[in-house]
Design a protein around this motif. Structure first.
Motif, mmCIF file in Angstrom:
data_model
loop_
_atom_site.group_PDB
_atom_site.id
_atom_site.type_symbol
_atom_site.label_atom_id
_atom_site.label_comp_id
_atom_site.label_asym_id
_atom_site.label_seq_id
_atom_site.Cartn_x
_atom_site.Cartn_y
_atom_site.Cartn_z
ATOM 1 N N ARG A 5 6.572 -15.187 -20.455
ATOM 2 C CA ARG A 5 7.778 -14.720 -19.808
ATOM 3 C C ARG A 5 8.768 -14.248 -20.873
ATOM 4 N NH1 ARG A 5 7.109 -20.078 -19.800
ATOM 5 N NH2 ARG A 5 8.842 -21.462 -20.359
ATOM 6 N N PRO A 6 9.856 -13.560 -20.491
ATOM 7 C CA PRO A 6 10.727 -12.901 -21.486
ATOM 8 C C PRO A 6 11.236 -13.806 -22.595
ATOM 9 C CG PRO A 6 11.237 -12.114 -19.285
ATOM 10 C CD PRO A 6 10.226 -13.211 -19.105
ATOM 11 N N ARG A 7 11.736 -14.985 -22.287
ATOM 12 C CA ARG A 7 12.321 -15.823 -23.342
ATOM 13 C C ARG A 7 11.262 -16.268 -24.352
ATOM 14 N NH1 ARG A 7 14.776 -21.123 -20.784
ATOM 15 N NH2 ARG A 7 15.291 -21.445 -22.969
ATOM 16 N N VAL A 8 10.049 -16.541 -23.868
ATOM 17 C CA VAL A 8 8.978 -16.928 -24.783
ATOM 18 C C VAL A 8 8.588 -15.749 -25.662
ATOM 19 C CG1 VAL A 8 6.593 -17.716 -24.922
ATOM 20 C CG2 VAL A 8 8.133 -18.720 -23.235
ATOM 21 N N LEU A 9 8.517 -14.561 -25.082
ATOM 22 C CA LEU A 9 8.162 -13.376 -25.861
ATOM 23 C C LEU A 9 9.224 -13.063 -26.913
ATOM 24 C CD1 LEU A 9 6.775 -11.055 -23.028
ATOM 25 C CD2 LEU A 9 5.477 -12.326 -24.759
ATOM 26 N N VAL A 10 10.490 -13.276 -26.580
ATOM 27 C CA VAL A 10 11.562 -13.052 -27.559
ATOM 28 C C VAL A 10 11.427 -14.038 -28.725
ATOM 29 C CG1 VAL A 10 14.048 -13.211 -27.942
ATOM 30 C CG2 VAL A 10 13.176 -12.027 -25.932
ATOM 31 N N ALA A 63 18.263 -27.291 -22.460
ATOM 32 C CA ALA A 63 18.718 -25.908 -22.591
ATOM 33 C C ALA A 63 17.593 -24.975 -23.015
ATOM 34 C CB ALA A 63 19.862 -25.830 -23.600
ATOM 35 N N MET A 64 16.462 -25.535 -23.464
ATOM 36 C CA MET A 64 15.370 -24.706 -23.975
ATOM 37 C C MET A 64 14.173 -24.649 -23.040
ATOM 38 S SD MET A 64 15.353 -25.527 -28.046
ATOM 39 C CE MET A 64 15.307 -27.298 -27.893
ATOM 40 N N ILE A 65 14.142 -25.489 -22.027
ATOM 41 C CA ILE A 65 13.033 -25.450 -21.072
ATOM 42 C C ILE A 65 13.524 -24.870 -19.758
ATOM 43 C CG2 ILE A 65 11.912 -27.429 -22.160
ATOM 44 C CD1 ILE A 65 12.795 -29.107 -19.766
ATOM 45 N N ASP A 66 12.584 -24.425 -18.951
ATOM 46 C CA ASP A 66 12.920 -23.928 -17.630
ATOM 47 C C ASP A 66 11.845 -24.406 -16.655
ATOM 48 O OD1 ASP A 66 10.722 -22.247 -18.081
ATOM 49 O OD2 ASP A 66 11.998 -20.615 -18.777
ATOM 50 N N ASP A 67 11.856 -23.873 -15.477
ATOM 51 C CA ASP A 67 10.914 -24.335 -14.458
ATOM 52 C C ASP A 67 9.480 -23.903 -14.730
ATOM 53 O OD1 ASP A 67 12.954 -25.558 -13.140
ATOM 54 O OD2 ASP A 67 13.267 -23.960 -11.670
ATOM 55 N N LEU A 72 13.788 -22.906 -42.938
ATOM 56 C CA LEU A 72 14.552 -23.653 -41.935
ATOM 57 C C LEU A 72 14.723 -22.836 -40.655
ATOM 58 C CD1 LEU A 72 17.303 -25.307 -44.180
ATOM 59 C CD2 LEU A 72 15.294 -26.393 -43.184
ATOM 60 N N VAL A 73 14.978 -21.539 -40.801
ATOM 61 C CA VAL A 73 15.117 -20.683 -39.622
ATOM 62 C C VAL A 73 13.786 -20.597 -38.873
ATOM 63 C CG1 VAL A 73 15.592 -18.340 -38.837
ATOM 64 C CG2 VAL A 73 17.018 -19.361 -40.613
ATOM 65 N N ILE A 74 12.681 -20.455 -39.623
ATOM 66 C CA ILE A 74 11.359 -20.401 -38.989
ATOM 67 C C ILE A 74 11.059 -21.711 -38.275
ATOM 68 C CG2 ILE A 74 8.882 -20.319 -39.497
ATOM 69 C CD1 ILE A 74 9.526 -18.289 -41.694
ATOM 70 N N ALA A 75 11.412 -22.854 -38.886
ATOM 71 C CA ALA A 75 11.183 -24.150 -38.254
ATOM 72 C C ALA A 75 11.985 -24.269 -36.956
ATOM 73 C CB ALA A 75 11.553 -25.277 -39.216
ATOM 74 N N ALA A 76 13.243 -23.808 -36.980
ATOM 75 C CA ALA A 76 14.067 -23.878 -35.776
ATOM 76 C C ALA A 76 13.495 -22.996 -34.671
ATOM 77 C CB ALA A 76 15.499 -23.455 -36.104
ATOM 78 N N LEU A 77 13.098 -21.779 -35.014
ATOM 79 C CA LEU A 77 12.529 -20.888 -34.005
ATOM 80 C C LEU A 77 11.206 -21.434 -33.466
ATOM 81 C CD1 LEU A 77 13.261 -17.315 -35.413
ATOM 82 C CD2 LEU A 77 14.152 -18.328 -33.326
ATOM 83 N N SER A 78 10.413 -22.063 -34.352
ATOM 84 C CA SER A 78 9.161 -22.668 -33.883
ATOM 85 C C SER A 78 9.446 -23.764 -32.870
ATOM 86 C CB SER A 78 8.382 -23.246 -35.071
ATOM 87 O OG SER A 78 8.040 -22.244 -35.997
ATOM 88 N N LEU A 79 10.479 -24.561 -33.130
ATOM 89 C CA LEU A 79 10.859 -25.616 -32.194
ATOM 90 C C LEU A 79 11.269 -25.023 -30.848
ATOM 91 C CD1 LEU A 79 11.183 -28.735 -32.174
ATOM 92 C CD2 LEU A 79 13.587 -28.370 -32.693
ATOM 93 N N PHE A 80 12.079 -23.952 -30.887
ATOM 94 C CA PHE A 80 12.494 -23.302 -29.639
ATOM 95 C C PHE A 80 11.276 -22.746 -28.895
ATOM 96 C CE2 PHE A 80 16.742 -22.109 -31.837
ATOM 97 C CZ PHE A 80 17.138 -23.432 -31.767
ATOM 98 N N PHE A 81 10.370 -22.105 -29.641
ATOM 99 C CA PHE A 81 9.209 -21.468 -29.031
ATOM 100 C C PHE A 81 8.312 -22.499 -28.349
ATOM 101 C CE2 PHE A 81 4.710 -20.225 -29.613
ATOM 102 C CZ PHE A 81 4.678 -19.128 -28.757
ATOM 103 N N PHE A 82 7.935 -23.546 -29.081
ATOM 104 C CA PHE A 82 7.029 -24.536 -28.512
ATOM 105 C C PHE A 82 7.695 -25.340 -27.398
ATOM 106 C CE2 PHE A 82 4.905 -23.931 -32.666
ATOM 107 C CZ PHE A 82 3.675 -23.528 -32.182
ATOM 108 N N THR A 83 9.010 -25.557 -27.490
ATOM 109 C CA THR A 83 9.703 -26.268 -26.417
ATOM 110 C C THR A 83 9.728 -25.424 -25.145
ATOM 111 O OG1 THR A 83 11.094 -27.413 -28.024
ATOM 112 C CG2 THR A 83 11.850 -27.390 -25.742
#
Length: 475
Positions: free
Chosen positions: A337-342, A230-234, A92-103
């Motif tokens: 960029r930093p947030r994607v790398l994190v 909250a998960m996307i940027d410019d 579940l944690v991996i699925a959530a992080l995958s969602l954040f990453f791809f978003t």
């Protein structure tokens, strides 16, 4: 005195006005193109996996089965138990992080291509088009008075939807009850009440969500649309309309020069709105209803081809890329960029840890419980004896034999006993007697000493468990 009263006119009836406008039905138009091909590829992949997994076998057992009655979960040859809940948590944690990453990288890719709501809506709309026709035909059919033709088409469509929903519910329950046995139960009309309930419930949910509610689920029920901002940027890739190139909008002849007419490349055909499954106008900018399916990209590219204009008026791009006229290479360089790398670092670390823990997972588990009814006793030879109950869980699909050793005190030994035999995917409880010679017990009188049990499998596995050995005081 009112004017109505002076003229002897009847008082006007109060009028009730609602402040809410009812939602108009969305009639998505069929579209073909590169992104449409990818959507249908994902439909086939996801449904082959979903419908196919319950039928596959591994060593005579289902490849994927969550047996709640037996508290065993068969996953690709692994047998997991409630004690392995940590693996579900990690998934579940991996699925959530995958969602954040791809978003963060490319917006709502999950929604547009692999979300069950999107997939089943695509399937149900395909059925609808085959029976009722494309957008204009469906609109005319809905506006027409009821007739035998209309009833027949509507009945055929809903019968097909119910059949798909019913088989989906049957497959869902097949993940919890062996699907071959479930099929025989249905044929014999011997399905249990709970199985019946969940088949009907899941089938009705599929029918209602994909057939009736469709975009309403994405717009109002799904929380993802609310927190994606909250998960996307410019620098996130999203579906964008290039207003600088497309505006001002206006129709023109195919061979006309839009610049001479003071127009942009958009001919205001509204096809991008007609193909949108949620009914939005992407030209109004990024909206939380947009699921990133790129249907508008496919149809707009075809219009641009016909008008002789470059493709990409509507495209995957970043907000910075459109505003600053970046090339695709410039936009892709901003992906790292930093947030994607994190997100990527966390995802890679958890993924590697999860795979490693599964690979190194012991095929059996041991619990040592000290017998409370008799903490310690001294036999006729003066040997100190403690009694333990060993619960051995065999998580493999083969019968196993286990031998018990003990260490932690000089002279400590297990009373000879035959190996513990455990059936496949079973738990066996064995009583184990551990003794200590009287001369070795003297330094430990009146103490509870830590000891270690080592259980060895005949197949080569080893598990260590801690316990204590009580040495009573001399009488």
């Amino acid at each position: 005195m009112s004017a109505d009263a002076r003229l002897n006119l009847p008082a006007a009836e109060p009028q009730l006005e609602t402040l809410y406008e009812s939602e108009s039905k969305v009639y998505p138009r069929a579209v073909t193109g590169w992104f449409a091909g990818w959507r249908w590829t994902m439909v086939w992949i996801t449904q082959l996996v979903f419908y196919g997994l319950p039928w596959l076998q591994w060593n005579g057992r289902p490849l994927m089965l969550f047996d709640l009655d037996a508290r065993r979960f068969h996953v690709f040859g692994l047998v997991l138990y409630p004690q392995d809940f940590i693996y579900l948590t990690a998934l579940l944690v991996i699925a959530a992080l995958s969602l954040f990453f791809f978003t963060a990288v490319a917006g709502r890719l999950w929604c547009g291509y692999a979300c069950p709501q999107t997939v089943y809506t695509e399937i149900f709309m395909w059925v609808e088009r085959r029976i009722e026709g494309d957008r204009q035909a469906r609109m005319r059919l809905d506006a027409a008075p009821w007739s035998a033709r209309k009833v027949a088409r509507k009945a055929a469509k809903h019968a097909a939807w119910i059949a798909i929903g019913g088989y989906t519910g049957f497959t869902f329950v097949g993940y919890f009850t062996p699907i071959r046995a479930l099929a025989h139960e249905i044929a014999a009309l011997a399905v249990s009440p709970w199985e019946t309930f969940w088949m009907l419930f899941y089938g009705a949910a599929t029918y209602g969500n994909a057939g009736w509610m469709r975009e309403q689920v994405c717009k109002y029920m799904c929380p993802y649309a609310r927190f994606q901002s909250a998960m996307i940027d410019d620098d996130s890739l999203i579906i964008t309309y290039d207003a600088g190139r497309g505006d001002p909008r206006g129709s023109r002849k195919r061979n006309a020069d839009p610049r001479a007419l003071g127009l942009g490349d958009c001919i205001d055909c509204t096809l991008c709105v007609q193909v949108c499954p949620t009914g939005i106008d992407i030209r109004n900018g990024l909206q939380n209803e947009c699921i990133g399916c790129a249907a508008c990209v496919d149809v707009c590219d075809k219009v641009m081809d016909k008008m002789g204009s470059p493709r990409g008026l509507i495209r995957y791009a970043t907000q910075n890329g459109v505003a600053k006229r970046w090339t695709r290479a410039q936009m892709l360089r901003r992906v790292l960029r930093p947030r994607v790398l994190v997100y990527f670092a966390l995802l890679a670390t958890l993924g590697i840890g999860f795979v490693a823990s599964i690979a190194w997972r012991s095929p059996f588990r041991v619990d040592v419980i000290k017998e409370r009814n008799m903490l310690a006793r001294t036999d006729d030879d003066g040997r100190i004896e403690n009694v333990y109950r060993l619960q051995v869980l065999n998580a493999t699909s083969d019968a196993q034999q286990f031998r018990v050793e003990v260490s932690g005190m000089p002279g400590l030994e297990v009373v000879p006993r035959p190996p513990i035999a455990v059936a496949p995917e079973a738990i066996e409880t064995a009583i184990v007697h551990v003794t200590l010679p009287p001369e070795a017990a003297q330094p430990w009188r009146g103490r509870s000493v830590p000891i270690r049990f080592r259980v060895r499998s005949a197949a080569g596995g080893v598990v260590d468990e801690r316990s204590t050995f009580l040495v009573p005081r001399e009488e």
